[in-house]
Design a protein around this motif. Structure first.
Motif, short mmCIF file in Angstrom:
data_model
loop_
_atom_site.label_atom_id
_atom_site.label_comp_id
_atom_site.label_asym_id
_atom_site.label_seq_id
_atom_site.Cartn_x
_atom_site.Cartn_y
_atom_site.Cartn_z
N UNK A 14 5.43 8.45 0.89
CA UNK A 14 6.16 9.28 -0.07
C UNK A 14 7.15 8.42 -0.82
N UNK A 15 8.30 9.00 -1.09
CA UNK A 15 9.39 8.27 -1.73
C UNK A 15 10.42 7.90 -0.68
N UNK A 16 11.10 6.78 -0.90
CA UNK A 16 12.15 6.38 0.03
C UNK A 16 13.44 7.14 -0.32
N UNK A 17 14.51 6.98 0.46
CA UNK A 17 15.75 7.72 0.19
C UNK A 17 16.35 7.47 -1.20
N UNK A 18 16.00 6.34 -1.83
CA UNK A 18 16.50 6.05 -3.18
C UNK A 18 15.65 6.72 -4.26
N UNK A 19 14.55 7.36 -3.84
CA UNK A 19 13.67 8.03 -4.79
C UNK A 19 12.62 7.11 -5.39
N UNK A 20 12.43 5.95 -4.80
CA UNK A 20 11.39 5.04 -5.28
C UNK A 20 10.21 5.06 -4.32
N UNK A 21 9.09 4.57 -4.79
CA UNK A 21 7.87 4.56 -3.99
C UNK A 21 8.09 3.77 -2.70
N UNK A 22 7.84 4.43 -1.56
CA UNK A 22 7.99 3.77 -0.26
C UNK A 22 6.86 2.77 -0.07
N UNK A 33 -0.37 1.41 1.55
CA UNK A 33 0.18 2.75 1.40
C UNK A 33 -0.38 3.44 0.17
N UNK A 34 -0.60 4.74 0.28
CA UNK A 34 -1.06 5.57 -0.83
C UNK A 34 0.01 6.62 -1.08
N UNK A 35 0.42 6.81 -2.32
CA UNK A 35 1.41 7.83 -2.66
C UNK A 35 0.76 9.20 -2.52
N UNK A 36 1.02 9.85 -1.38
CA UNK A 36 0.33 11.08 -1.01
C UNK A 36 0.78 12.31 -1.79
N UNK A 37 1.86 12.21 -2.55
CA UNK A 37 2.29 13.35 -3.37
C UNK A 37 1.66 13.32 -4.75
N UNK A 38 0.82 12.32 -4.99
CA UNK A 38 0.08 12.23 -6.25
C UNK A 38 -1.39 12.47 -6.00
N UNK A 39 -2.22 12.24 -7.01
CA UNK A 39 -3.66 12.44 -6.83
C UNK A 39 -4.26 11.44 -5.84
N UNK A 40 -5.28 11.87 -5.14
CA UNK A 40 -6.00 10.93 -4.29
C UNK A 40 -6.94 10.11 -5.19
#
Length: 145
Positions: A14-22, A33-40
């Motif tokens: 997801x996003x880290x506490x700063x709001x950037x991509x973890x 890592x895959x940004x799971x809050x976006x499209x697969x």
């Protein structure tokens, strides 16, 4: 990524506490890592994959990401056991302080796209890498495993 011999497990991020991509845990340099809050990968929109270039213990999964070229292939095995095949359009390096969010995360083409992101550029022991390497790719096929 056949050209650079990468085959790796992918974990949702997801996003880290700063709001950037973890990013994946630094103690697992072979993980993507895959940004799971976006499209697969393969769905409409821009899918994001991220991984480390190196760690304190040595090289990591995306060490050679910057040597990909337009036309190279990136295969992603999806949760539905199908392979989304992407063709690289460009590989660009951006200074972190001038990172173009809209260009990297956006989707102007209206097609399934993929961005693969890692660190790059010069390295400073105190500040880390000065830049990010971004692979831009678009979906060119989906096949069964």
């Amino acid at each position: 990524m056949p050209r650079i011999s990468i085959e790796a497990p992918v974990v949702g991020m997801g996003l880290d506490p700063k709001g950037t991509l973890a990013t994946p845990p630094v103690d697992d340099p072979a993980l993507v890592g895959w940004y799971q809050d976006g499209p697969s990968p393969g769905e409409a929109g821009t899918s994001l994959l991220v991984g480390h270039r190196d760690t304190r213990t040595g090289p990591a999964i995306f060490l050679n990401l910057n040597i990909l070229n337009p036309g190279d292939i990136v295969n992603v095995v999806r949760a539905d056991h199908r392979i989304a095949q992407f063709t690289v359009d460009a590989v660009k390096t951006y200074k972190k302080e001038a990172f173009p969010d809209a260009e990297v995360y956006g989707n102007k083409a209206g097609r399934p796209e993929l961005r693969v992101i890692t660190c790059g550029g010069t390295f400073d022991k105190k500040k880390g890498y000065a830049s990010n390497v971004v692979v831009f790719a678009h979906l060119t096929g989906v096949k069964s495993v």
